[in-house]
Design an enzyme around this catalytic site. Structure first.
Site, mmCIF file in Angstrom:
data_model
loop_
_atom_site.group_PDB
_atom_site.id
_atom_site.type_symbol
_atom_site.label_atom_id
_atom_site.label_comp_id
_atom_site.label_asym_id
_atom_site.label_seq_id
_atom_site.Cartn_x
_atom_site.Cartn_y
_atom_site.Cartn_z
ATOM 1 N N GLU A 77 4.836 0.244 5.767
ATOM 2 C CA GLU A 77 3.664 0.274 5.008
ATOM 3 C C GLU A 77 3.913 0.056 3.456
ATOM 4 O OE1 GLU A 77 0.238 1.389 6.241
ATOM 5 O OE2 GLU A 77 0.919 0.734 8.389
ATOM 6 N N HIS A 131 -0.091 8.214 4.746
ATOM 7 C CA HIS A 131 1.233 7.769 3.899
ATOM 8 C C HIS A 131 1.729 8.886 3.225
ATOM 9 C CE1 HIS A 131 -1.270 3.684 4.045
ATOM 10 N NE2 HIS A 131 -0.083 3.517 4.911
ATOM 11 N N CYS A 177 -2.985 4.459 -4.568
ATOM 12 C CA CYS A 177 -2.953 3.442 -3.261
ATOM 13 C C CYS A 177 -3.368 2.121 -4.008
ATOM 14 C CB CYS A 177 -4.193 3.772 -2.512
ATOM 15 S SG CYS A 177 -3.928 5.314 -1.747
HETATM 16 O O1 SUG Z 1 -4.746 1.733 5.123
HETATM 17 N N1 SUG Z 1 -8.009 2.208 4.311
HETATM 18 C C1 SUG Z 1 -6.634 2.005 3.605
HETATM 19 C C2 SUG Z 1 -6.316 3.152 2.628
HETATM 20 C C3 SUG Z 1 -4.950 2.886 2.181
HETATM 21 C C4 SUG Z 1 -4.458 3.813 1.296
HETATM 22 N N2 SUG Z 1 -3.201 3.563 0.525
HETATM 23 C C5 SUG Z 1 -2.207 4.329 0.401
HETATM 24 N N3 SUG Z 1 -2.310 5.477 0.659
HETATM 25 N N4 SUG Z 1 -1.216 3.849 -0.359
HETATM 26 C C6 SUG Z 1 -5.514 2.375 4.842
HETATM 27 O O2 SUG Z 1 -5.853 3.133 5.791
HETATM 28 C C7 SUG Z 1 -9.953 1.656 5.555
HETATM 29 C C8 SUG Z 1 -10.724 0.580 5.653
HETATM 30 C C9 SUG Z 1 -12.126 0.759 6.185
HETATM 31 O O3 SUG Z 1 -12.061 1.835 7.014
HETATM 32 O O4 SUG Z 1 -13.214 -0.053 6.253
HETATM 33 C C10 SUG Z 1 -8.616 1.385 5.175
HETATM 34 O O5 SUG Z 1 -7.995 0.303 5.522
#
Ligand code: SUG
Length: 447
Positions: free
Chosen positions: A174, A249, A368
């Site tokens: 990730e 994460h 993020c």
């Molecule tokens: O991968 N949310 C992302 C959020 C990423 C956050 N990144 C870090 N913590 N670095 C994920 O879970 C949700 C999209 C939706 O539900 O429409 C989403 O992909």
């Protein structure tokens, strides 16, 4: 100060929506079906970039991806013109169309793992795009991510690009969301900390309810590819119990910058072991470990306010600032904690609050939204500088968003062929603005 850390924020794409796609990410799941505002989301992101630049920090921009990903839908058997592909997917497999339309590339902390030249054996900056295999809507990001990173940081004397790891759970990766670089100053050799959720094959502890998206084997492979010094590389397991509480994460529960690591008491499986390993790898330099007790901020509060998903940055005149989402101010307990933190004896002396609500509702806070790349003067000169934000670019991008983005979007809009055309027109103009050349499938078709 010739080496500077540049934050590359992901511009939110025109199909930003709330699709409940990320099992294990509480905000994503609970906002399923909410009407989104792509325009507001993109402007909030740009406002954050501007605020960081106004702190005196260099700021970069990474473009969104082409969505709906028509070429992925074709690989899955939908045929005909682009409009027919969208219509058929919308009828027969609406959730697939939704996944292929996510603007999730905005969270560039998941775009790649980056090791600066001070840490790598060949002194180049190394990039490995994350494979993001745990979620289908994110696993389709790496090919375009790789093209964009290569267009900004040309492979050669200064920059080295690796392929994403094999796209299977064994090597679930990730990117920088589970990677923290600690160092005396950004130009000094650092200690790279890789945090993983589980070992592949389920050996050892693992979360029971929600998935562990990063494996130790993936982190080890990235460290090898980047030519990191094993004596200055630390691997630590995330506490499986916090993954099960929505910490999908590590950057949801810990953040580091230079010689400071701010983390929740329950973040790691073996905190004492990690502290010892970091001190050992750090050697002479003073390491400041700031542990937040569960009695002050619970894991649940960490997940709802995203206190730890803040950006910890070094200000040009010394001292550090924490860039937190507005949700931190809305929580009395977290806000009180932040007040004490900045008055305390750590290097963190300032808090900057940013409204990134549109992204937060999908589980994406300030940290993020950015990918950190520490770059020397020579590396900054060798990169594509069209992606570095100045006042003119900020104005141009804000106007570009206002011209091209819809104010509201829900799931039913995704099959609209006009949305695809609007998106392509916007992205075609954007690659011109940023000077990126052709990076999108629609630009490369027939090339
Ligand atoms: O991968 N949310 C992302 C959020 C990423 C956050 N990144 C870090 N913590 N670095 C994920 O879970 C949700 C999209 C939706 O539900 O429409 C989403 O992909």
């Amino acid at each position: 100060m010739s080496v500077r850390e540049v934050n590359f924020d992901g511009l939110v794409g025109p199909t930003h929506s709330y699709a409940g796609l990320s099992f294990g990410n509480v905000a994503s799941e609970s906002n399923l079906g909410r009407v989104a505002s792509p325009r507001e989301a993109a402007l909030q992101g740009l406002a954050k970039m501007k605020a960081l630049r106004e702190l005196g920090l260099p700021q970069g921009v990474l473009p969104p991806q082409e969505r709906p990903a028509v070429e992925v839908l074709r690989r899955l058997g939908f045929q005909g013109s682009d409009a027919q592909v969208l219509a058929a997917a919308g009828d027969e497999a609406p959730r697939l169309l939704t996944a292929c339309s996510s603007a999730s590339s905005m969270w560039t902390a998941n775009a790649a793992t980056v090791s600066p030249g001070a840490d790598t054996s060949d002194h180049r900056v190394h990039f490995t795009p994350a494979n993001l295999v745990n979620k289908f809507h994110r696993a389709i990001e790496p090919p375009t991510t790789a093209r964009v990173l290569r267009a900004i940081f040309p492979e050669g004397r200064h920059f080295a690009h690796h392929d994403p790891l094999p796209a299977v759970e064994h090597f679930g990766d990730e990117g920088a969301a589970n990677h923290t670089r600690l160092c005396a100053g950004h130009g000094d050799a650092g200690v790279e900390l890789f945090v993983y959720g589980k070992r592949a094959f389920g050996r050892g502890a693992a979360p029971a309810r929600y998935p562990a998206r990063q494996t130790r084997e993936a982190s080890e492979a990235v460290a090898r590819l980047h030519g990191l010094n094993p004596a200055r590389t630390v691997f630590a397991q995330q506490n499986p119990a916090v993954i099960d509480q929505g910490v999908f994460h590590n950057d949801v529960i810990a953040v580091g910058n230079e010689n400071v690591l701010l983390y929740h008491e329950d973040a790691f499986a073996d905190t004492a072991g990690l502290a010892a390993a970091l001190r050992d790898a750090f050697g002479e330099t003073e390491l400041v470990l700031v542990e937040v007790p569960a009695a002050r901020v619970s894991v649940e509060e960490a997940v709802t306010t995203y206190l730890f998903n803040s950006q910890l940055v070094t200000l040009p005149d010394g001292g550090m600032a924490l860039v937190v989402p507005e949700e931190c101010r809305a929580s009395r307990r977290v806000w009180d904690f932040l007040g004490e933190l900045v008055d305390g004896d750590t290097p963190i002396h300032r808090v900057l609050v940013q409204d990134v609500k549109q992204s937060m509702r999908n589980g994406g806070g300030p940290a993020c939204l950015r990918l950190r790349v520490a770059l020397s003067e020579a590396e900054r000169a060798a990169m594509n500088r069209g992606t570095l934000l100045d006042d003119a670019l900020y104005e141009r991008l804000s106007q570009w968003v206002r011209r091209h983005y819809r104010d509201r979007l829900d799931e039913a809009d995704l099959a609209d062929p006009a949305l695809l055309e609007e998106g392509r027109a916007a992205l075609d103009e954007l690659t011109g603005i940023l000077g990126l050349g052709s990076v999108y499938p629609f630009q490369l078709a027939g090339v």
